[in-house]
Design a protein around this motif. Structure first.
Motif, PDB file in Angstrom:
ATOM      1  N   ALA A   1       0.836  -1.202   0.000  1.00 45.20           N
ATOM      2  CA  ALA A   1       0.000   0.000   0.000  1.00 45.20           C
ATOM      3  C   ALA A   1       0.870   1.251   0.000  1.00 45.20           C
ATOM      4  O   ALA A   1       0.625   2.189  -0.751  1.00 45.20           O
ATOM      5  N   ARG A   2       1.922   1.235   0.822  1.00 45.69           N
ATOM      6  CA  ARG A   2       2.821   2.388   0.857  1.00 45.69           C
ATOM      7  C   ARG A   2       3.591   2.517  -0.456  1.00 45.69           C
ATOM      8  O   ARG A   2       3.879   3.611  -0.916  1.00 45.69           O
ATOM      9  N   ALA A   3       3.919   1.360  -1.058  1.00 49.22           N
ATOM     10  CA  ALA A   3       4.628   1.389  -2.341  1.00 49.22           C
ATOM     11  C   ALA A   3       3.745   2.042  -3.404  1.00 49.22           C
ATOM     12  O   ALA A   3       4.207   2.865  -4.200  1.00 49.22           O
ATOM     13  N   ALA A   4       2.464   1.699  -3.397  1.00 47.59           N
ATOM     14  CA  ALA A   4       1.529   2.232  -4.387  1.00 47.59           C
ATOM     15  C   ALA A   4       1.386   3.754  -4.247  1.00 47.59           C
ATOM     16  O   ALA A   4       1.148   4.459  -5.220  1.00 47.59           O
ATOM     17  N   ARG A   5       1.538   4.237  -3.036  1.00 46.51           N
ATOM     18  CA  ARG A   5       1.428   5.684  -2.817  1.00 46.51           C
ATOM     19  C   ARG A   5       2.744   6.412  -3.082  1.00 46.51           C
ATOM     20  O   ARG A   5       2.815   7.622  -2.912  1.00 46.51           O
ATOM     21  N   GLY A   6       3.779   5.668  -3.448  1.00 42.60           N
ATOM     22  CA  GLY A   6       5.068   6.309  -3.714  1.00 42.60           C
ATOM     23  C   GLY A   6       5.764   6.772  -2.454  1.00 42.60           C
ATOM     24  O   GLY A   6       6.602   7.655  -2.469  1.00 42.60           O
ATOM     25  N   GLU A   7       5.433   6.138  -1.336  1.00 42.37           N
ATOM     26  CA  GLU A   7       6.033   6.542  -0.061  1.00 42.37           C
ATOM     27  C   GLU A   7       7.227   5.683   0.303  1.00 42.37           C
ATOM     28  O   GLU A   7       7.930   5.964   1.259  1.00 42.37           O
ATOM     29  N   MET A   8       7.394   4.590  -0.435  1.00 40.83           N
ATOM     30  CA  MET A   8       8.447   3.661  -0.072  1.00 40.83           C
ATOM     31  C   MET A   8       9.434   3.582  -1.224  1.00 40.83           C
ATOM     32  O   MET A   8       9.022   3.426  -2.372  1.00 40.83           O
ATOM     33  N   ILE A   9      10.717   3.679  -0.927  1.00 39.31           N
ATOM     34  CA  ILE A   9      11.732   3.601  -1.978  1.00 39.31           C
ATOM     35  C   ILE A   9      11.511   2.301  -2.770  1.00 39.31           C
ATOM     36  O   ILE A   9      11.258   1.252  -2.193  1.00 39.31           O
ATOM     37  N   SER A  10      11.554   2.399  -4.096  1.00 37.20           N
ATOM     38  CA  SER A  10      11.140   1.257  -4.909  1.00 37.20           C
ATOM     39  C   SER A  10      12.207   0.164  -4.935  1.00 37.20           C
ATOM     40  O   SER A  10      13.386   0.414  -4.693  1.00 37.20           O
ATOM     41  N   ILE A  11      11.767  -1.041  -5.227  1.00 37.51           N
ATOM     42  CA  ILE A  11      12.679  -2.182  -5.269  1.00 37.51           C
ATOM     43  C   ILE A  11      13.733  -1.988  -6.342  1.00 37.51           C
ATOM     44  O   ILE A  11      14.915  -2.243  -6.128  1.00 37.51           O
ATOM     45  N   ASP A  12      13.328  -1.468  -7.503  1.00 37.84           N
ATOM     46  CA  ASP A  12      14.292  -1.210  -8.570  1.00 37.84           C
ATOM     47  C   ASP A  12      15.367  -0.239  -8.114  1.00 37.84           C
ATOM     48  O   ASP A  12      16.553  -0.417  -8.410  1.00 37.84           O
ATOM     49  N   ASP A  13      14.950   0.790  -7.401  1.00 37.61           N
ATOM     50  CA  ASP A  13      15.919   1.777  -6.911  1.00 37.61           C
ATOM     51  C   ASP A  13      16.893   1.148  -5.915  1.00 37.61           C
ATOM     52  O   ASP A  13      18.095   1.389  -5.969  1.00 37.61           O
ATOM     53  N   ILE A  14      16.361   0.325  -5.021  1.00 42.89           N
ATOM     54  CA  ILE A  14      17.233  -0.329  -4.030  1.00 42.89           C
ATOM     55  C   ILE A  14      18.272  -1.198  -4.732  1.00 42.89           C
ATOM     56  O   ILE A  14      19.459  -1.150  -4.429  1.00 42.89           O
ATOM     57  N   LEU A  15      17.804  -1.971  -5.718  1.00 46.94           N
ATOM     58  CA  LEU A  15      18.718  -2.893  -6.403  1.00 46.94           C
ATOM     59  C   LEU A  15      19.749  -2.133  -7.219  1.00 46.94           C
ATOM     60  O   LEU A  15      20.915  -2.528  -7.294  1.00 46.94           O
ATOM     61  N   GLU A  16      19.328  -1.006  -7.792  1.00 46.13           N
ATOM     62  CA  GLU A  16      20.270  -0.205  -8.576  1.00 46.13           C
ATOM     63  C   GLU A  16      21.328   0.408  -7.651  1.00 46.13           C
ATOM     64  O   GLU A  16      22.523   0.371  -7.944  1.00 46.13           O
ATOM     65  N   ILE A  17      20.886   0.916  -6.521  1.00 42.06           N
ATOM     66  CA  ILE A  17      21.813   1.556  -5.584  1.00 42.06           C
ATOM     67  C   ILE A  17      22.784   0.535  -5.004  1.00 42.06           C
ATOM     68  O   ILE A  17      23.981   0.780  -4.909  1.00 42.06           O
ATOM     69  N   LEU A  18      22.287  -0.627  -4.619  1.00 45.35           N
ATOM     70  CA  LEU A  18      23.141  -1.616  -3.963  1.00 45.35           C
ATOM     71  C   LEU A  18      23.869  -2.534  -4.956  1.00 45.35           C
ATOM     72  O   LEU A  18      24.792  -3.236  -4.574  1.00 45.35           O
ATOM     73  N   ALA A  19      23.453  -2.484  -6.230  1.00 45.91           N
ATOM     74  CA  ALA A  19      24.099  -3.274  -7.287  1.00 45.91           C
ATOM     75  C   ALA A  19      24.304  -4.736  -6.880  1.00 45.91           C
ATOM     76  O   ALA A  19      25.384  -5.297  -7.053  1.00 45.91           O
ATOM     77  N   THR A  20      23.281  -5.319  -6.307  1.00 45.54           N
ATOM     78  CA  THR A  20      23.349  -6.707  -5.841  1.00 45.54           C
ATOM     79  C   THR A  20      22.035  -7.391  -6.229  1.00 45.54           C
ATOM     80  O   THR A  20      20.974  -6.771  -6.130  1.00 45.54           O
ATOM     81  N   PRO A  21      22.096  -8.664  -6.679  1.00 45.85           N
ATOM     82  CA  PRO A  21      20.863  -9.319  -7.130  1.00 45.85           C
ATOM     83  C   PRO A  21      19.856  -9.581  -6.005  1.00 45.85           C
ATOM     84  O   PRO A  21      20.224  -9.718  -4.845  1.00 45.85           O
ATOM     85  N   LEU A  22      18.607  -9.650  -6.409  1.00 47.25           N
ATOM     86  CA  LEU A  22      17.498  -9.809  -5.465  1.00 47.25           C
ATOM     87  C   LEU A  22      17.183 -11.286  -5.238  1.00 47.25           C
ATOM     88  O   LEU A  22      17.057 -12.054  -6.185  1.00 47.25           O
TER      89      LEU A  22
END
Lengths: 271, 96
Positions: free
Chosen positions: A184-205
């Motif tokens: 729900a928080r993701a849908a509202r744009g309140e939570m840093i997105s999974i794509d962004d996290i993976l891009e920042i940490l450069a590590t597979p999910l």
């Protein structure tokens, strides 16, 4: 061949112990011989989450210091034949651990077990260092939230520099596990997105575990969520993550928000 | 009218999404933290060396030397603030 897996994060309260118990149980269900080792000396909790708190006699510190034999400290799970727990000491502090002793215990466990899962304490001090020191694989538990992502980045840096593998010019195989994901928080744009996290940490999910009452309920009764309620959303997410850890290719499911019937009928969007 | 509004796509006040801000702040921060990893504290080093160069020519109070770094996305600034005691010129003349 035995694999040593560290479950780590830097930040506290993100779900390391829950994830250790859930993935440990899932690997054991898959027929692997598994031991989960609690490195959180002085603040042990893996015993409680596994429901073995009243069966602890000896602990990791006793074994490291040669007070007891490894076989005396290991506790077999009552539900799964191939799942074992090596508890932490509740009365000592992290300085009672030393690298030589931990190395000895890990090598001894390698002879018997397929998976040795080290549940790291929070922080970057001695306990966390020693939990990752002998790892072949690492799960970095991350919440979709700035302080957790920053701490994960720091831990990734340490996995790449301060482990035995890194010092031998090899790499620890690293995976990000996103926990406490709130659709729900993701849908509202309140939570840093999974794509962004993976891009920042450069590590597979490895997987995405939704925030859920089932996790709390499982820890209340002292059972890994994958055993307590295998059909629940978090249990299925842990199950998928475990299969990916074993090398299977499974499509990543991003937990979606459940719409109430009334909202569906009225065609309301998630606000 | 009010009934219609009750059942229509009623949304609360639109709040701008904060997730993109989180991403941007993290990207800037981590780029710097990764660069500094494993190195001695850069600011301490700069402060020591600047202090030693300046004090070769001017008598100054080490407590009055400030070194500050401001980090931006494209450019970072280094601010050095040295408080000189009045009447430092003779010392300068003596060494020069």
């Amino acid at each position: 061949m035995a694999k040593v897996l560290v479950v780590t994060s830097g930040k506290g309260g993100v779900g390391k112990t829950t994830s250790t118990a859930a993935i440990g149980a899932e690997l054991a269900k898959a027929g692997k011989k598994v031991v989960v080792v609690d490195f959180d000396i002085g603040l042990r909790n893996l015993d409680l989450v596994m429901g073995a708190e009243r069966r602890v006699v000896f602990d990791l510190i006793n074994v490291v210091q040669g007070v007891s034999k490894l076989s005396q400290a290991l506790i077999r799970d009552k539900r799964l034949e191939t799942l074992w727990l090596l508890p932490a000491s509740q009365t000592r502090d992290k300085d009672a651990l030393n690298e030589e002793g931990v190395g000895r215990v890990i090598s001894e466990l390698r002879e018997t077990y397929d998976w040795i899962i080290c549940d790291s304490p929070a922080g970057i001090e001695r306990g966390a260092m020693l939990a990752m020191r002998f790892a072949d694989e690492a799960i970095i538990v991350t919440n979709p939230e700035v302080s957790s992502v920053r701490d994960s980045d720091r831990i990734i840096g340490m996995l790449d520099a301060k482990t035995v593998k890194a010092e031998n010019g090899e790499r620890v195989n690293k995976h990000i596990l996103i926990t406490r994901y709130d659709p729900a928080r993701a849908a509202r744009g309140e939570m840093i997105s999974i794509d962004d996290i993976l891009e920042i940490l450069a590590t597979p999910l490895l997987g995405i575990i939704p925030e859920s009452q089932d996790v709390l309920r499982a820890s209340n009764v002292g059972s890994p969520v994958t055993l307590n309620n295998p059909a629940s959303t978090p249990a299925r997410a842990y199950s998928d993550a475990t299969r990916r850890l074993l090398g299977e290719t499974i499509a990543m499911m991003v937990p979606a928000e459940r719409k109430g019937l009334i909202n569906l009928l009225l065609g309301r969007r998630a606000a | 009218m009010s009934m219609f509004r009750l059942f229509s796509n009623r949304r609360p006040m639109p709040v701008p999404a904060s997730a993109p801000i989180a991403r941007e702040r993290l990207q800037i921060l981590l780029a710097h933290e990764r660069g500094l990893r494993g190195q001695p504290d850069l600011l301490m080093l700069l402060r020591e060396e600047i202090l030693s160069v300046v004090s070769r020519h001017v008598a100054l109070d080490p407590e009055k030397v400030m070194v500050r770094m401001e980090r931006g996305r494209n450019v970072s600034t280094l601010e050095v603030d040295i408080e000189l005691p009045n009447g430092f010129e003779p010392a300068l003349a003596a060494t020069g």
